[in-house]
Scaffold this active site. Sequence first.
Site, mmCIF file in Angstrom:
data_model
loop_
_atom_site.group_PDB
_atom_site.id
_atom_site.type_symbol
_atom_site.label_atom_id
_atom_site.label_comp_id
_atom_site.label_asym_id
_atom_site.label_seq_id
_atom_site.Cartn_x
_atom_site.Cartn_y
_atom_site.Cartn_z
ATOM 1 N N GLY A 46 0.767 -1.244 0.000
ATOM 2 C CA GLY A 46 0.000 0.000 0.000
ATOM 3 C C GLY A 46 0.793 1.286 0.000
ATOM 4 O O GLY A 46 0.298 2.323 -0.433
ATOM 5 N N ASP A 105 1.298 3.296 4.554
ATOM 6 C CA ASP A 105 0.221 4.130 4.027
ATOM 7 C C ASP A 105 -0.731 4.572 5.137
ATOM 8 O O ASP A 105 -0.956 5.756 5.333
ATOM 9 C CB ASP A 105 -0.527 3.403 2.887
ATOM 10 N N ASP A 108 -3.599 2.261 11.386
ATOM 11 C CA ASP A 108 -4.992 2.009 11.766
ATOM 12 C C ASP A 108 -4.998 1.346 13.142
ATOM 13 O O ASP A 108 -4.865 2.030 14.154
ATOM 14 C CB ASP A 108 -5.610 1.126 10.672
ATOM 15 N N THR A 112 0.363 -3.576 12.247
ATOM 16 C CA THR A 112 1.365 -3.734 11.185
ATOM 17 C C THR A 112 2.662 -3.021 11.552
ATOM 18 O O THR A 112 3.751 -3.608 11.491
ATOM 19 C CB THR A 112 0.821 -3.178 9.842
HETATM 20 P P1 5GP Z 1 -3.095 -1.739 10.974
HETATM 21 O O1 5GP Z 1 -2.185 -2.917 11.115
HETATM 22 O O2 5GP Z 1 -2.547 -0.446 11.517
HETATM 23 O O3 5GP Z 1 -4.494 -2.022 11.441
HETATM 24 O O4 5GP Z 1 -3.340 -1.574 9.436
HETATM 25 C C1 5GP Z 1 -2.459 -1.005 8.652
HETATM 26 C C2 5GP Z 1 -2.604 -1.535 7.239
HETATM 27 O O5 5GP Z 1 -3.951 -1.825 6.878
HETATM 28 C C3 5GP Z 1 -2.147 -0.453 6.309
HETATM 29 O O6 5GP Z 1 -0.796 -0.644 6.009
HETATM 30 C C4 5GP Z 1 -3.024 -0.619 5.115
HETATM 31 O O7 5GP Z 1 -2.376 -1.469 4.209
HETATM 32 C C5 5GP Z 1 -4.266 -1.283 5.616
HETATM 33 N N1 5GP Z 1 -5.357 -0.309 5.771
HETATM 34 C C6 5GP Z 1 -5.806 0.263 6.913
HETATM 35 N N2 5GP Z 1 -6.808 1.115 6.668
HETATM 36 C C7 5GP Z 1 -7.009 1.068 5.317
HETATM 37 C C8 5GP Z 1 -7.920 1.749 4.433
HETATM 38 O O8 5GP Z 1 -8.770 2.564 4.805
HETATM 39 N N3 5GP Z 1 -7.792 1.448 3.114
HETATM 40 C C9 5GP Z 1 -6.888 0.554 2.620
HETATM 41 N N4 5GP Z 1 -6.867 0.346 1.310
HETATM 42 N N5 5GP Z 1 -6.010 -0.096 3.429
HETATM 43 C C10 5GP Z 1 -6.086 0.162 4.754
HETATM 44 MG MG MG Z 2 -0.155 -1.336 4.256
#
Ligand code: 5GP
Ligand code: MG
Length: 180
Positions: A46, A105, A108, A112
């Site tokens: 991403g 990117d 959230d 990750t």
């Molecule tokens: P985390 O591990 O912080 O929950 O998620 C991070 C990863 O989830 C980001 O690197 C991204 O790839 C994906 N992600 C989180 N939110 C979104 C979103 O709104 N759209 C997309 N396309 N990917 C997201």
């Molecule tokens: Mg990502």
Amino acid sequence: MSDTKTGLAIETIFSADEISERLQALAAEIASKRPQNLLVVPILKGSFVFAADLLRALYAAGLTPEVDFLTLSSYRKSRISSGQVSILRDLDLDVHHRHVILIDDVLDSGRTLAFAKDLISARGAEKIETCVLLDKRTTRAVSIEPDYCAFTCPDVFVVGYGMDVGHRYRELPFVGRLVD
Ligand code: 5GP
Ligand code: MG
């Protein structure tokens, strides 16, 4: 814009011009800290468009980082995170004694980036920082804050500027939300 294939509308959240302007400032902020022995690590897939633009902005700001890529799994096949993070493709370079800036990117749940930080830390990096395009501040499952962030983003599912849903929309030059 509207997608004639799916009937979904995509509403712009951050335009190409806003992103470009913000990245110059972000690169200047990073360069002002005079990072030494810098290795920039985009977390794929991403972040590839963000990282490509940021790297050129870093060059313009006077930095000469090395770059290597880490592919981690998240949000596979759906808009919902599995909660599990795994390595799909590892780095080629040794991070020992290096200053590493992880590029992602979206921050959230934080799983990750926390996973990537732990991984790079266990391999002996001297300093690890994180740089994200978008911070969804209200959705954290683990405690982590980005060192550098381009924009705070509402808790909506976004696409474009490298980000996909079902492998689509990565080519859009702006960040948008899908409106059903
Ligand atoms: P985390 O591990 O912080 O929950 O998620 C991070 C990863 O989830 C980001 O690197 C991204 O790839 C994906 N992600 C989180 N939110 C979104 C979103 O709104 N759209 C997309 N396309 N990917 C997201
Ligand atoms: Mg990502």
